[in-house]
Design an enzyme around this catalytic site. Structure first.
Site, mmCIF file in Angstrom:
data_model
loop_
_atom_site.group_PDB
_atom_site.id
_atom_site.type_symbol
_atom_site.label_atom_id
_atom_site.label_comp_id
_atom_site.label_asym_id
_atom_site.label_seq_id
_atom_site.Cartn_x
_atom_site.Cartn_y
_atom_site.Cartn_z
ATOM 1 C CE LYS A 1 22.058 34.683 16.671
ATOM 2 N NZ LYS A 1 21.793 35.859 15.836
ATOM 3 N NE ARG B 1 16.936 34.780 6.365
ATOM 4 C CZ ARG B 1 17.372 36.024 6.238
ATOM 5 N NH1 ARG B 1 17.718 36.495 5.044
ATOM 6 N NH2 ARG B 1 17.470 36.816 7.285
#
Ligand code: BES
Ligand code: MN
Ligand code: ZN
Length: 491
Positions: free
Chosen positions: A272, A346
């Site tokens: 990020k 996920r």
């Protein structure tokens, strides 16, 4: 630790106290049960309302100095014209407690005359949320500059006896919120998967619950290649935490609450940007919500079988980290092409959700700070809710509403499934920019085999700005939603 809550008959509201809070809706005249308080202030209250100095707009506050007898200070707080009374009251209570905390009064009274039991519970939760602070890592100011922390609140009620029970329930839920917010506020080097497991241990010990914790080796034995691919870049031990509270009928199918517990999310190899990356310590708010909810559910002594499941690790780039393009195998046998290592939540949840099937659950609700896309869609105004059974989605959204933690449904329609098809594996872990919250939900759906709802709390579990009633930081969402859902099933 939660506020000490006292409950007294409304007639005592005019007695000496350092601060009396009066919560009023828009454009009201002086209610009769405030006459004594008004007299004690030499009529200041009535004059203030008559002049329109305080109109009761939402979040409006007015601080009045008391008279020579009666409360030393009065704080008027408005609820505006809201139609959701419970939510408005809770908001006003938070605001009041936040101000009282700043004033350093130590204890406060709240005029609550005709409140229902549900309103009292919400108010107690609101008061606790409002004065909450996390100061463990700060050096305390010198003695002479210290302000008394708010420790006690007395509610002045018409029906004091009924109020006591409701206040106790509110306190139980507030303790759950406290567990969640404390964990969430802790920096990544303090709140590790190990600390989440220790917290679960402490909850289990205090309430006599069953705890199971799997580490790397046990997860390898379970074939959890998806979860472990996220943990591949960190030397810290990942933890799958299972906390069972079985106070329901013996053998009755349990409710399972699942939480994403990324103690820090750097993005991994798909790293990020540096800007605002520090907020990714909040990537364990789903897990914190599960622990907070189990704490509250145990305190409320709800007669249900509930399992809390947490997938805890840290998403780090390193020489051993998983790379874009790698294919891993989840414990249900499905192969996953990892397109972006930053879609790690996920991957963790895939194996935890499959693990949940061993309990033959009546229903599973997961909460995760899963996608930036959900923040784009709903902002901080609502949690994104989606699932595989319409009635269950409604039930969870209703529970969220009762908890004043609004949720809104997103569709898990088949058309979106195209986006997560892979050329080399059964499925890929990202579906492109469009409908990002939905494709994440559809990914999760591949790993469930029971009635299930997914809550994307990326926009609601914490705030990067001050929200007036709640300071910058964790809001406590989804503790209330989980508790209300389980409580709804226990009735
Ligand atoms: N933890 C983030 C999601 C997130 C973003 C939570 C902003 C709170 C605020 C999650 O692991 C993530 O990085 N998601 C990616 C998915 C993408 C790579 C498909 C995202 O939302 O950008
Ligand atoms: Mn991520
Ligand atoms: Zn994440």
């Amino acid at each position: 630790m939660s506020l000490k809550i006292g409950v007294r008959a409304v007639g005592f509201a005019a007695a000496d106290s350092p601060l009396l809070v009066i919560i009023l809706p828009a454009s009201i005249t002086l209610p009769p049960s405030l006459r004594d308080v008004d007299l004690a202030t030499g009529g200041a209250l009535e004059r203030t309302l008559a002049r329109g100095d305080f109109r009761g707009a939402r979040d409006e506050t007015l601080h009045l100095t008391g008279g020579t007898t009666g409360p030393a200070r009065l704080l008027l707080v408005g609820t505006g014209t809201s139609t959701d009374r419970a939510r408005a009251l809770r908001r006003a209570a938070s605001l009041a407690a936040r101000q009282a905390q700043k004033m350093g009064v130590g204890r406060m009274g709240v005029w609550a005359a005709a409140l229902s039991a549900a309103d009292v519970e919400g108010m107690v939760i609101g008061l606790n949320l409002g004065c909450w602070e996390y100061s463990d890592l700060k050096t305390p100011p010198p003695e002479e500059e210290r302000r008394a922390p708010l420790e006690e609140a007395t509610l002045f009620l018409r029906d004091a006896r009924r109020g006591r029970n409701a206040a106790a329930q509110g306190t139980a839920i507030a303790e759950g919120y406290d567990v969640a917010r404390r964990l969430a506020m802790m920096p990544g080097n303090v709140c590790t998967p190990e600390l989440l497991a220790e917290t679960a241990r402490s909850i289990a010990d205090r309430h006599k619950l069953e705890l199971t914790v799997l580490g790397r080796t046990e997860m390898e034995q379970e074939g959890m290649g998806s979860f472990l691919s996220v943990a591949a870049g960190t030397p810290q031990e990942p933890k799958l935490i299972a906390l069972a509270c079985r106070r329901g009928k013996r053998g009755a199918a349990p409710l399972v609450l699942v939480g994403k517990g990324l103690c820090f999310d750097t993005g991994g190899i798909s790293i990020k940007p540096a800007e605002r990356m520090e907020f990714m310590k909040f990537d364990m708010c789903g897990a914190a919500g599960v622990l907070g909810a189990i704490e509250a559910i145990a305190r409320l002594k709800l007669k249900v079988n509930v399992i809390g499941l947490i997938g805890a690790t840290t998403n780090m780039p390193s020489g051993t980290a998983v790379k874009p393009g790698d294919v891993v195998k989840a414990s249900n046998g499905k192969s996953i092409e990892i397109i972006n290592t930053d879609a790690e939540g996920r991957l963790v949840l895939a194996d935890v959700l499959h693990y949940a099937s061993r309990y033959s659950p009546a229903a599973v609700v997961d909460a995760a700070t899963l996608t930036g896309a959900c923040v784009v869609a709903l902002g901080s105004g609502a949690t994104g809710a989606m699932g595989n059974q319409e009635a269950l989605v409604r039930e969870v959204i209703d529970a969220a509403g009762r908890a004043s933690e609004p949720a809104w449904q997103l569709p898990l329609w088949d058309v979106y499934r195209e986006q997560i098809k892979s050329d080399v594996a059964d499925i890929r872990n990202t579906g492109g920019r469009s409908a990002g919250a939905i494709t994440a939900g559809l990914f999760l759906q591949e790993f469930v085999s029971y009635p299930w709802v997914h809550l994307d709390v990326a926009g609601t579990a914490y705030s990067e700005t001050d929200l007036v009633v709640v300071p910058k930081g964790p809001t406590g969402v989804p503790v209330g939603t989980f508790v209300e859902f389980v409580r709804g099933r226990s009735r």
